[in-house]
Design a protein around this motif. Structure first.
Motif: not given
Length: 362
Positions: A133-161
């Motif tokens: 991942l290397s997520a301490f960056s303004e952008q990440m370039l990752i494989h599609e099997h390293a992320c999943v789409a979520i409800d857009k109403d979910m606050p992203l700071d909470r989603a991160a944890v």
């Protein structure tokens, strides 16, 4: 060009600098990072307890918005809100096809040694990607099997944890332990992972949830998240206290710190037939064991990497738990900081007094 926190040399903190992110390959996703939690696992690499090729960008507990996708990506689209997960899976190895995706080594999810790197400096020299991942960056370039789409109403700071602490802690309860309502759960260590396990044990209907931690403020946090009893983990008779509270021992003893003494306490607190589950990244020379009488009593010992997650399914469900008021992510997050404050955030983690710090990107 993106700003990132780079680990140049263990023991010397992170250096804020600019990096170049490559264009997405066919199965890759480019993400604008919006939030990333500080995890104790990052600290193991930053302080040099665990080796990693350097320079590298740590960070693996993140959420963001998809900016672009490769030509073969089918799981997410530009504009999607996503949570990333370090346990990228290939989808076709033995572990994947037998439903143990978290054990996948993810070889096909990384660029090969002969290919161009995903992350470089302005002069073209490569920067190693950490934990896919290397997520301490303004952008990440990752494989599609390293992320999943979520409800857009979910606050992203909470989603991160959810991407690490909650997936690990809650996943252990739901997947590895498969807690039956009424069973007793001990959680040793009330950081982000431990608090998530406590919260999940409550959701699962555990009869008693015992939280063990040396710090009173963390034991109080544990009560907010669902602990029915608390114990000072440094008390000489901590194991006996737990045996008394649980009327003979716990069904599940979960270690969420990464210390020998914490693992030993989890084992010592088991009832006959109970299971100790070790989550923390312990020093590499540590060993945890069961004695002869433990084995004769049917006790079990296991690891549960990343909560034995099936993250394309588990993460959206955890988001739903938050949206429905069942999962308490607000209490887990102690503070929100900028990327420039990241070293101070890790200093606070070393002191051990607070729960999760989250870097929030503009």
């Amino acid at each position: 060009m993106a700003k990132a926190a780079i680990l140049e040399k263990p023991g010397e903190g992170l250096v804020i600098g600019d990096v170049e992110i490559a264009d997405p390959a066919p199965h890759e996703v480019l993400i604008d990072t919006k939030a990333c939690g500080l995890c104790h696992s990052d600290l193991h690499f930053i302080d040099g307890a665990y080796p990693h090729p350097l320079p590298a960008i740590p960070g693996h507990e993140a959420a963001g918005v998809v900016r672009a996708v490769g030509s073969e990506v089918k799981t997410v689209r530009p504009g999607d809100h996503v949570v990333s997960c370090l346990s990228a899976f290939c989808g076709h190895c033995e572990f994947c096809v037998t439903g143990r995706m978290a054990l996948c080594m993810g070889a096909d999810t990384r660029r090969g040694p002969d290919g161009p790197p995903r992350i470089t400096r302005a002069d073209g020299s490569p920067i190693n990607q950490m934990l896919n991942l290397s997520a301490f960056s303004e952008q990440m370039l990752i494989h599609e099997h390293a992320c999943v789409a979520i409800d857009k109403d979910m606050p992203l700071d909470r989603a991160a944890v959810i991407g690490c602490a909650v997936t690990t802690g809650a996943g252990t309860i739901f997947n590895a332990a498969n807690v039956t309502p009424g069973e007793t759960v001990l959680v040793v260590g009330c950081g982000g992972v431990g608090l998530a396990a406590i919260n999940a044990a409550k959701i699962a209907g555990a009869g008693k949830v015992i939280a063990a931690d040396p710090l009173e403020e963390k034991r109080e946090l544990a009560k907010v998240l669902g602990a029915t009893h608390t114990v000072n983990a440094l008390d000489e008779d901590a194991a006996q206290q737990i045996l008394t509270i649980s009327a003979g021992g716990v069904h599940y003893g979960i270690e969420a710190v990464g210390r020998q003494a914490s693992a030993d306490l989890a084992v010592a607190s088991l009832r006959r037939g109970g299971t100790a589950i070790i989550l923390g990244m312990m020093p590499l020379d540590c060993k945890v064991g069961l004695g002869a009488m433990d084995l004769l009593s049917g006790k079990k010992l296991q690891g549960a990497i990343m909560g034995e997650n099936h993250f394309p399914v588990d993460l959206p469900r955890l988001v739903d738990f938050y949206m429905r008021g069942l999962l308490d992510l607000d209490t887990i997050i102690a503070e929100r900081i900028s990327l420039d404050e990241i070293n101070a955030g890790f200093d606070k983690m070393r002191e051990g007094h607070s729960a999760r710090s989250v870097v929030v990107f503009d």
